[in-house]
Design an enzyme around this catalytic site. Structure first.
Site, PDB file in Angstrom:
ATOM      1  N   GLU A 293      35.585  41.337  38.272  1.00 52.02           N
ATOM      2  CA  GLU A 293      36.695  40.995  37.371  1.00 52.02           C
ATOM      3  C   GLU A 293      36.630  41.758  36.060  1.00 52.02           C
ATOM      4  O   GLU A 293      37.640  41.992  35.414  1.00 52.02           O
ATOM      5  CB  GLU A 293      36.682  39.488  37.069  1.00 52.02           C
ATOM      6  CG  GLU A 293      37.592  38.700  37.988  1.00 52.02           C
ATOM      7  CD  GLU A 293      37.755  37.247  37.593  1.00 52.02           C
ATOM      8  OE1 GLU A 293      38.200  36.492  38.462  1.00 52.02           O
ATOM      9  OE2 GLU A 293      37.429  36.841  36.457  1.00 52.02           O
ATOM     10  N   HIS A 314      19.837  43.434  60.063  1.00 51.78           N
ATOM     11  CA  HIS A 314      20.169  43.361  61.488  1.00 51.78           C
ATOM     12  C   HIS A 314      21.672  43.348  61.704  1.00 51.78           C
ATOM     13  O   HIS A 314      22.148  43.045  62.793  1.00 51.78           O
ATOM     14  CB  HIS A 314      19.508  42.123  62.098  1.00 51.78           C
ATOM     15  CG  HIS A 314      18.003  42.192  62.020  1.00 51.78           C
ATOM     16  ND1 HIS A 314      17.204  42.522  63.098  1.00 51.78           N
ATOM     17  CD2 HIS A 314      17.165  42.021  60.965  1.00 51.78           C
ATOM     18  CE1 HIS A 314      15.940  42.535  62.703  1.00 51.78           C
ATOM     19  NE2 HIS A 314      15.876  42.235  61.415  1.00 51.78           N
ATOM     20  N   LYS A 428      49.018  34.724  42.280  1.00 52.33           N
ATOM     21  CA  LYS A 428      49.492  33.394  41.866  1.00 52.33           C
ATOM     22  C   LYS A 428      51.014  33.382  41.752  1.00 52.33           C
ATOM     23  O   LYS A 428      51.672  32.454  42.208  1.00 52.33           O
ATOM     24  CB  LYS A 428      48.894  33.022  40.501  1.00 52.33           C
ATOM     25  CG  LYS A 428      47.426  32.692  40.552  1.00 52.33           C
ATOM     26  CD  LYS A 428      46.970  32.193  39.190  1.00 52.33           C
ATOM     27  CE  LYS A 428      45.467  32.266  39.071  1.00 52.33           C
ATOM     28  NZ  LYS A 428      45.008  32.156  37.693  1.00 52.33           N
TER      29      LYS A 428
HETATM   30  O1  PA5 Z   1      36.532  34.333  34.924  1.00 53.06           O
HETATM   31  C1  PA5 Z   1      37.614  33.779  34.865  1.00 53.06           C
HETATM   32  O2  PA5 Z   1      38.291  33.748  33.818  1.00 53.06           O
HETATM   33  C2  PA5 Z   1      38.176  33.042  36.058  1.00 53.06           C
HETATM   34  O3  PA5 Z   1      37.362  33.201  37.172  1.00 53.06           O
HETATM   35  C3  PA5 Z   1      38.302  31.561  35.773  1.00 53.06           C
HETATM   36  O4  PA5 Z   1      37.041  31.036  35.490  1.00 53.06           O
HETATM   37  C4  PA5 Z   1      38.913  30.836  36.971  1.00 53.06           C
HETATM   38  O5  PA5 Z   1      40.151  31.397  37.288  1.00 53.06           O
HETATM   39  C5  PA5 Z   1      39.090  29.367  36.664  1.00 53.06           C
HETATM   40  O6  PA5 Z   1      39.881  29.168  35.534  1.00 53.06           O
HETATM   41  P1  PA5 Z   1      39.943  27.771  34.805  1.00 53.06           P
HETATM   42  O7  PA5 Z   1      38.591  27.470  34.265  1.00 53.06           O
HETATM   43  O8  PA5 Z   1      40.968  27.928  33.733  1.00 53.06           O
HETATM   44  O9  PA5 Z   1      40.352  26.756  35.845  1.00 53.06           O
END
Ligand code: PA5
Length: 461
Positions: A293, A314, A428
């Site tokens: 990310e 394996h 989303k």
């Molecule tokens: O790293 C990030 O920002 C995301 O992985 C969030 O942690 C994830 O989408 C969950 O978001 P939230 O804590 O708002 O539910």
């Protein structure tokens, strides 16, 4: 002085050269300075840098320890609801440090509650299994973790879990057993927690999800599992000190960030995190989110992958040894494992392995590791090793921090903002439009049109 984790990058030469490495040092130092001075892209999300020290001396930490201890002593089951950064850190640390069959053992053996995770997918089958566990267990606690409070997966899982908890305990007792970890002021979960009277912990504004394991997001459930969170934070704090070193020989984060970017420049664009201990599987999942990310944007980034060895030797071993050459590996080397055993003797020796009798499993595992490293190196796969003296809270805390710091430096070397994640929104928007979310009418109309032109018809009978 306390021992540090270290990076051995000997096996990345000649895939990078000494000249390249030396010439790159200034750029790497500049990227580190940009991060440390808080002047780079996304600098409103770098609160994780001083988090270990701040957390250790905060009143909030005392409160976390109290609630954690209540769940540890009184709870038979803790359900952690969350996804991405609100899930993977806790999963990684608890899997790494608890008994591998923790959830299958009675509380009399483990001392603490079973830990299960919900809201990290949209599977009704998974949620049904979680509900079965809640219904079958005497004392259940729930930690609902979401910074925004509107993330689809945990939100719709929590709706169901809340109903089941209220049916099981009544509204008042259920509210005592549900703890919300969320934004200080805003968001749906904050509102819900206030309305229902849940105890709450705060996710700091300046810490993004994937960097949040050392905030209450991870610290509360990890404390509730019985793991020593103080030692985890102390390890991270120690790493926060030595990862400011400008001397490359003393700073594993700086070296790791520099070497992986040099490898990328030399067309090694896929990095595989390797472990030889199955309990580290989820550490790799956490690491993949952290780097995936943070770096995968603007058409850039190293693709983060992972394998569990020797299991995957394996299955994936052939490819890594002999397939297309664009991969490099980083091996987590645990110098002293949690436990060890010795191979027993069998005089019949039908398997021809009697020469291993009397040797420890760790000795065999380490030889498998060394043999694989040499074979892959000779197969033209650059290798780095991260040495951890032991698998315990202190060194794991160091490792988490070193990876976070390296990720910030590496993102700046790559030329991206390592602290945003705009790409996560694309699926989303489509999902909400397809599900007819109010306000998504235009997106739905566009999508309906687009669907007519999407490839179709190529399906086997
Ligand atoms: O790293 C990030 O920002 C995301 O992985 C969030 O942690 C994830 O989408 C969950 O978001 P939230 O804590 O708002 O539910």
């Amino acid at each position: 002085m306390e021992k540090k984790i270290s990076v051995d990058y000997s096996f990345t030469f000649p895939f990078i050269t000494e000249e390249q490495f030396d010439a790159y040092k200034d750029e790497a130092l500049k990227a580190m300075e940009t991060l440390e001075n808080g002047v780079g892209a996304g600098n409103d999300f770098i609160g994780w840098r001083n988090l270990p020290t701040e957390m250790l001396k905060s009143d909030e930490f005392k409160e976390i320890l109290e609630v954690g201890n209540e769940i540890y002593t009184k709870g038979d089951l803790l359900i952690c609801v969350g996804i991405g950064g609100s899930y993977l850190g806790t999963k990684a640390v608890t899997e790494a440090l608890l008994h591998p069959f923790h959830n299958a053992l009675p509380k009399s053996k483990t001392g603490g509650p079973k830990i299960l995770f919900a809201g990290q997918n949209i599977s009704g089958s998974w949620l049904k299994a979680i509900i079965d566990e809640i219904e079958a267990t005497d004392s259940v606690y729930v930690n609902n973790i979401s910074k925004s409070g509107t993330t689809t997966e945990p939100s719709i899982a929590f709706r169901y879990i809340k109903n089941v908890m209220e049916k099981k305990y009544g509204k008042v007792e259920a509210a005592k057993r549900i703890i919300a970890t969320t934004d200080a002021k805003k968001g749906a979960l904050r509102k819900l927690a206030t309305n229902e009277g849940y105890r709450t912990f705060i996710i700091p504004d300046d810490v993004g999800g994937r960097f949040s394991v050392l905030t209450p997001v991870g610290i509360l459930p990890i404390a509730a599992s019985g793991i020593d969170v103080k030692k985890l934070l102390q390890g991270a704090e120690y790493a926060s000190q030595y990862t400011t070193e400008k001397d490359f020989a003393k700073n594993p984060a700086l070296v790791y960030a520099a070497v992986r970017n040099l490898l990328l420049k030399n067309k090694y664009h896929t990095e595989i995190l390797v472990n030889y201990e199955p309990c580290l599987h989820y550490l790799s999942e956490w690491w993949k989110q952290l780097y995936g990310e943070s770096e995968g944007k603007d058409g850039k980034g190293i693709f983060p992958a992972s394998v569990d060895f020797t299991t995957d030797l394996h299955s994936m071993g052939q490819w890594i040894q002999d397939g297309q050459r664009f991969i490099f590996e980083i091996v987590l080397n645990i110098e002293k494992p949690l436990n060890d055993l010795t191979v027993v003797s069998d005089p019949d020796d039908l398997d021809g392995l009697e020469f291993l009798a009397g040797k420890s499993y760790d000795e065999i595992n380490k030889n498998a590791q060394q043999g694989t490293l040499i074979a892959h190196y000779e197969g033209k796969v650059p290798n780095m090793k991260i040495n951890m003296p032991e698998l315990n809270e202190f060194y794991l805390g160091q490792l988490l921090y070193v990876f976070e710091k390296a990720c910030g430096i590496s993102g700046y070397l790559l030329g991206v903002n390592p602290f945003d994640q705009p790409g996560v929104e694309a699926y989303k928007k489509n999902m909400f439009a397809l599900l007819n979310k109010p306000g998504y009418e235009e997106q739905k109309a566009t999508l309906d049109e687009k669907m007519k032109t999407l490839p179709s018809g190529k399906v086997t009978e």
